[in-house]
Design a protein around this motif. Structure first.
Motif, PDB file in Angstrom:
ATOM      1  N   LYS A  65       0.780  -1.241   0.060  1.00  0.00           N
ATOM      2  CA  LYS A  65       0.014  -0.076   0.070  1.00  0.00           C
ATOM      3  C   LYS A  65       0.850   1.457   0.082  1.00  0.00           C
ATOM      4  O   LYS A  65       0.188   2.378  -0.378  1.00  0.00           O
ATOM      5  N   LEU A  66       2.071   1.084   0.423  1.00  0.00           N
ATOM      6  CA  LEU A  66       3.062   2.203   0.362  1.00  0.00           C
ATOM      7  C   LEU A  66       3.127   2.923  -1.028  1.00  0.00           C
ATOM      8  O   LEU A  66       3.635   1.940  -1.878  1.00  0.00           O
ATOM      9  N   ASN A  67       2.991   4.316  -1.339  1.00  0.00           N
ATOM     10  CA  ASN A  67       3.209   4.710  -2.755  1.00  0.00           C
ATOM     11  C   ASN A  67       4.764   5.364  -2.507  1.00  0.00           C
ATOM     12  O   ASN A  67       5.586   5.200  -1.643  1.00  0.00           O
ATOM     13  N   ASP A  68       5.231   5.656  -3.712  1.00  0.00           N
ATOM     14  CA  ASP A  68       6.621   6.112  -3.997  1.00  0.00           C
ATOM     15  C   ASP A  68       7.210   7.223  -3.093  1.00  0.00           C
ATOM     16  O   ASP A  68       8.401   7.547  -3.235  1.00  0.00           O
ATOM     17  N   GLU A  72      11.122   3.581  -1.953  1.00  0.00           N
ATOM     18  CA  GLU A  72      11.900   3.578  -3.259  1.00  0.00           C
ATOM     19  C   GLU A  72      11.004   2.333  -3.902  1.00  0.00           C
ATOM     20  O   GLU A  72      10.918   1.071  -3.495  1.00  0.00           O
ATOM     21  N   PRO A  73      10.732   2.774  -5.202  1.00  0.00           N
ATOM     22  CA  PRO A  73       9.995   1.816  -5.921  1.00  0.00           C
ATOM     23  C   PRO A  73      10.950   0.472  -6.185  1.00  0.00           C
ATOM     24  O   PRO A  73      10.294  -0.737  -6.285  1.00  0.00           O
ATOM     25  N   ILE A  78      12.066  -5.388  -4.220  1.00  0.00           N
ATOM     26  CA  ILE A  78      13.133  -6.448  -3.529  1.00  0.00           C
ATOM     27  C   ILE A  78      12.370  -7.192  -2.404  1.00  0.00           C
ATOM     28  O   ILE A  78      12.442  -8.340  -2.159  1.00  0.00           O
ATOM     29  N   LEU A  79      11.356  -6.438  -1.647  1.00  0.00           N
ATOM     30  CA  LEU A  79      10.666  -7.165  -0.739  1.00  0.00           C
ATOM     31  C   LEU A  79       9.432  -7.825  -1.030  1.00  0.00           C
ATOM     32  O   LEU A  79       9.261  -8.799  -0.381  1.00  0.00           O
ATOM     33  N   LEU A  80       8.962  -7.462  -2.016  1.00  0.00           N
ATOM     34  CA  LEU A  80       7.445  -7.992  -2.334  1.00  0.00           C
ATOM     35  C   LEU A  80       7.669  -9.081  -3.504  1.00  0.00           C
ATOM     36  O   LEU A  80       7.022 -10.081  -3.411  1.00  0.00           O
ATOM     37  N   LYS A  81       8.955  -9.187  -4.098  1.00  0.00           N
ATOM     38  CA  LYS A  81       8.830 -10.008  -5.127  1.00  0.00           C
ATOM     39  C   LYS A  81      10.181 -10.265  -5.263  1.00  0.00           C
ATOM     40  O   LYS A  81      11.304 -10.224  -6.064  1.00  0.00           O
TER      41      LYS A  81
END
Length: 244
Positions: A65-68, A72-73, A78-81
């Protein structure tokens, strides 16, 4: 998304509706072992939609849910995928495809090449500057491996790689317990188990062949986090087995 199926032979105790053990080949044991090589983020990614025990799912969701403005995108991916080890991508998985570090790397050379020495440099980042002429090194190049010019050596290497795919050897039959303990299969160990589980009548035992696909694979992964009778919960939960 993988669609492969893995067959599994279960020995079921009909008197109490439990799996004593499963007779499994390399494909199923590799599938189980690769659970331990999956990054935590990948596990949560697989289980979030079907529910998971604990609070890590909430942590994963909050990052989504955190936006840019706040994160950092590139770091978010790195965390989600997260990237799984390359050995995981070699296994014929029956789970949805996840990120892996097996993607071939792209290299770059100088795009200007006004000097002969420009070709001496190579970069992994297309924004890098050529040390010789200071122009961008953004021209993609292909890495050629030494076996590419030797078909016989390449074929031999491929055959050797195929024989080493996964974690365990394929010439062995394995015994997988209800709690996912894995050991080599043997007649003596099977007989000892019948004594250990106090099986007094062979008629109470039933052999059952099941197929493990993507749905069962995700259920098995989820169940392994909170159950000591994983095979029973996954394959017998919705069934009624009657003693004949």
């Amino acid at each position: 998304m993988a669609t492969e199926k893995v067959s599994l032979k279960l020995l079921v105790n009909k008197s109490n509706r439990t799996v004593l053990f499963a007779e499994a080949g390399k494909d199923f044991v590799d599938f189980l072992f690769h659970f331990l090589a999956l990054p935590v983020g990948t596990v949560i990614q697989l289980l979030t939609k079907t529910g998971m025990v604990g609070s890590l799912g909430n942590l994963y969701g909050s990052i989504e849910k955190l936006n840019d403005v706040y994160i950092e995108p590139s770091k978010k991916d790195i965390l989600l995928k997260p990237k799984a080890p390359s050995c995981v991508s070699e296994i014929p998985l029956i789970l949805p495809e996840t990120s892996s570090d097996s993607t071939p790397k792209t290299y770059y050379r100088c795009s200007y090449r006004s000097y002969s020495n420009c070709s001496n440099y190579v970069a992994e980042d297309p924004s890098a500057q050529c040390p010789q002429c200071n122009n961008s090194m953004n021209h993609p190049i292909t890495l050629v491996k030494s076996l590419a010019g030797n078909p016989a050596a390449a074929a031999a290497s491929a055959a050797e790689s195929n024989s080493k795919v996964g974690f365990v050897h394929g010439v062995v039959t394995y015994m997988v317990m209800d709690d996912l303990e894995v050991k080599p299969m043997s007649t003596i160990s099977s007989i000892n188990l019948l004594t250990q589980f106090n099986v007094k009548e062979i008629r109470h035992l039933e052999e059952k062949v099941v197929s493990l696909g993507m749905d069962e694979g995700i259920k098995l992964l989820r169940t392994s986090f909170h159950s000591k009778k994983v095979l029973t919960d996954v394959f017998l939960d919705d069934e009624e087995i009657m003693i004949k």
